[in-house]
Design a protein around this motif. Structure first.
Motif: not given
Length: 779
Positions: A650-660, A662-675
């Motif tokens: 969710v935090v990554g999605l909000l950052r991507r909306r604020r900063d299109p 931004a890299s997907s690794w920064t936005a979604y990488g940690p969350g996806l890797a955590a699971t």
């Protein structure tokens, strides 16, 4: 003509004119060559001038494969060889079929004819033919001498007769060559024959190496005197002198007493005098002075060798060579003598330094045995005044000689050698002399510190590098020796760490030297902390906690480290890896160390230039969580990871909306890797089918979403997890099929695959580049 032509026609006209000019030039050059050859022919008159088309150029002579003089020389040489073979065959084979009178008449007539024919040939201008016939005549004189011995003096000593014959032939050939100065062969042949007269006479009068050596040296002196007028006489002089000196050296080094070494020493000193005399008279004979000086050192040192130990013998030779170095500053000596003597002294000094350096290196390497019994408090036994004192003196004297040479020649290279030799002598002296352990450590620490200060403050780059290397080697060696006792370890490593830290803080020093000192300071600090953990009787896994203080301190002091910040942080990172390795023996401690390391990285990532450490912090904290879950026996990690993944996405999605952008690794990488990563690890150890199925489905969804949204992180993470799940599920079947196949099938399939890949290599390479470019365009 005044009408301008079109460019194409004018260009064609110019090309035709140039072609005609080239053809005419080639014709004229060929005509000129033919006329020159015609004029050089004997009896040729003026050639008529004929002009015609280019194709009627004068005749061109066929190319010659060999010139007339060379072909003539080959023929004459072959003829002389054949005549010589015939003469030998006549003398050795057919001699017995004739009487004494017939033999004498035949040989005398043939020899007289062969020696007299060159006179007539020279008058006719046939010099090459005269040389060949003269060579045959000289050979016949040798056969005459052999025949005289075989017939008239068979009971005479063969060696003595050969010596006399060599002297007579040398004199006769020298007179013959002096009478016919146009011939080039008789005089060198006379010199060659003279080389055998004295050595053979010495062997006949008194067989033994000493007499032979003196005879060779006397022959070399005569050759050297002749070389003042005839340059090529230096070759036999060098050969005979080398033979005499080799005999002297062999006899000197095999002598069993000083008295027995006196006679070889006299021979070597006489050879040295001859070499110096030759260099005195010859401006280019510095090599003679070099060999002579070396012979003098070998002769005088050979007298002392039987009464000294090997190390002290080397020292004696070094002391004898030192005055030779001083010759470079004596203007009264000729330049050749100065150069040769100085080079001889330098050569002896280098050999002595290498010999002593080998002994010093042995003493340094001997400390490696401490690794087999750390903190065993054992000290090696050593004879206090054994040849170790000689080794130290050799190194220090050689260092002084190198320093003096650098000052005398104004060259920086000898100064570097002086630094290395002085360090080697001073650093190994306490060990070689058998000092007490505390004194050894104190002296070696002082030497290491002194050479370290030299590395920091020296203005010369070569000296700075040599001193830094010596300081590093010395510090490593004394640190290794300090492992013999606990107190020594803390004292030596602590002092070295403090010294390295002081060197790193010295701002006037060059940056590479300061960086090396800073890295060493971090290393010694880490070592002291590990030693402290060992002394505390704690389990090895708990040693990681004090070691982890090193990267924490480096992260806290980062902005204040200045130019050495990067080397310090790299060394601190290595210490952090060591802490992880120490804590790997217990899961709970490993999780704690991972979490603390993550906190350290997160603290360092606050600085803008170290934002990349945020990834390392996240990975370490996640790894700590996984290790803790594994220790707790959790079989369903998703219950702990999904609550983290959802808010992270969710935090990554909000950052991507604020900063299109931004890299997907920064936005979604940690969350996806955590699971995905913990679930993948659990799936590989799960024998059931439900977890791999759910994980594969989730990975497929993530991969499709990444492809649809053109996002790099979901595409690659989901694809990698999906592929891993597929391999896990298919592995048993692959193993079963592979076990059922013949053993030759897998290699055959691998070979076919390699052939297919090789045949389509270019196309596969283009596809790989397209795939890389496509992935690179994703966010």
């Amino acid at each position: 003509m005044n009408t301008p032509l079109p460019p194409a026609e004018e260009l064609a006209l110019i090309d035709r004119e140039l072609a005609q000019l080239d053809a005419r030039r080639l014709y004229l050059l060929g005509r000129r060559d033919w006329l020159l050859r015609l004029m050089l022919q004997p009896g040729s008159g003026p050639a008529p001038v004929r002009w015609g088309p280019a194709v009627s150029a004068g005749p061109v002579a066929p190319a010659k494969e060999a010139s007339a003089p060379s072909a003539q020389n080959v023929l004459l040489t072959l003829g002389a060889v054949l005549l010589a073979v015939a003469a030998l065959a006549f003398t050795l084979v057919s001699w017995g079929s004739m009487g004494i009178a017939g033999r004498s008449v035949v040989l005398a007539a043939v020899t007289a004819a062969a020696l007299g024919a060159p006179v007539l040939l020279l008058r006719r201008g046939l010099r090459s033919t005269a040389e060949s016939v003269a060579a045959v005549g000289l050979l016949l004189t040798v056969l005459d001498a052999y025949a005289l011995y075989a017939v008239g003096m068979p009971d005479m000593n063969g060696t003595g007769y050969a010596a006399g014959a060599a002297a007579v032939l040398a004199a006769a050939w020298a007179g013959y060559g002096s009478g016919l100065r146009t011939l080039r062969l008789p005089l060198p042949a006379a010199v060659l024959a003279a080389q055998f007269a004295l050595p053979l006479a010495a062997l006949a009068a008194r067989p033994g190496p000493q007499a032979l050596g003196w005879a060779l040296l006397a022959t070399a002196a005569a050759d050297a005197a002749l070389a003042l007028r005839v340059r090529w006489a230096a070759i036999p002089a060098a050969v005979t002198a080398a033979g005499a000196l080799l005999i002297g050296v062999a006899q000197s080094w095999s002598a069993g007493s000083a008295a027995a070494a006196v006679a070889p020493a006299a021979l070597l000193l006489a050879g040295a005098a001859l070499g110096v005399a030759a260099a005195w008279r010859g401006p280019r004979a510095s090599a003679a002075a070099l060999v002579g000086a070396l012979a003098a050192v070998a002769g005088l040192g050979g007298v002392a060798r039987p009464v000294l130990d090997p190390a002290w013998t080397v020292l004696a030779h070094l002391l004898l060579a030192l005055p030779l170095l001083a010759a470079v500053r004596v203007p009264a000596l000729p330049a050749a003598v100065r150069r040769g003597s100085a080079r001889a002294g330098a050569a002896v000094a280098c050999l002595a330094a290498l010999s002593a350096g080998a002994a010093a290196a042995t003493a340094l390497v001997a400390r490696l045995r401490v690794l087999g019994e750390v903190w065993a408090a054992t000290t090696p036994d050593r004879d206090p005044y054994a040849p170790g004192a000689a080794v130290t003196l050799i190194l220090l004297i050689a260092a002084g000689a190198a320093w003096w040479t650098a000052r005398a020649l104004s060259r920086p290279e000898p100064t570097v050698v002086a630094v290395v030799l002085a360090w080697a002598g001073l650093f190994t002296a306490p060990v070689l002399l058998g000092f007490p352990v505390a004194a050894v450590f104190a002296a070696q620490l002082a030497v290491a510190g002194a050479v370290g200060v030299l590395a920091l403050r020296s203005p010369e780059r070569g000296v700075r590098i040599a001193a830094a290397v010596c300081a590093a080697v010395g510090a490593a060696n004394v640190s290794l020796g300090a492992l013999d006792g606990r107190t020594a370890t803390f004292a030596v490593w602590g002092l070295l760490g403090a010294g390295c830290a002081a060197g790193a803080a010295y701002g006037a020093a060059p940056r590479p030297v300061r960086s090396g000192a800073a890295v060493c300071a971090v290393g010694y600090t880490t070592g002291v902390l590990v030693a402290a953990g060992a002394v505390s009787d704690l389990a090895v896994v708990w040693w990681a906690l004090p070691v982890l203080a090193v990267p924490a301190l480096a992260a806290a002091l980062g902005p204040r480290l200045g130019e050495v910040r990067l080397p310090v942080e790299i060394a601190a990172a290595v210490a952090g890896v060591l802490a992880l390795g120490l804590s790997a023996g217990r899961a709970g401690t490993l999780a704690l160390v991972l979490a603390l390391a993550g906190v350290v990285c997160a603290g360092a990532a606050v600085r803008p230039e170290r934002r990349a450490l945020g990834w390392a912090a996240g990975a370490l904290l996640a790894a700590a969580t996984w290790v803790r879950l594994a220790e707790a026996g959790v079989s369903t990690p998703e219950a702990y990871t999904l609550p983290v993944t959802v808010p992270a996405l969710v935090v990554g999605l909000l950052r991507r909306r604020r900063d299109p952008q931004a890299s997907s690794w920064t936005a979604y990488g940690p969350g996806l890797a955590a699971t995905l990563v913990p679930s993948l690890l659990a799936a590989w150890g799960d024998p059931g089918w439900m977890r791999p199925l759910l994980l594969g489905a989730a990975a497929l969804v993530v991969t499709l979403l990444g492809a649809r949204r053109r996002l790099q992180a979901p595409l690659l993470l989901g694809g990698a997890v999906l592929a891993a799940v597929a391999v896990h599920e298919l592995a048993p079947y692959v193993v079963q099929v592979a076990g059922a196949l013949p053993r030759w099938v897998p290699p055959a399939l691998a070979g076919l695959l390699l052939l297919a890949v090789g045949a389509t290599y270019e196309r596969r390479l283009r596809d790989a580049r397209r795939l890389r470019a496509a992935i690179g365009r994703l966010r």
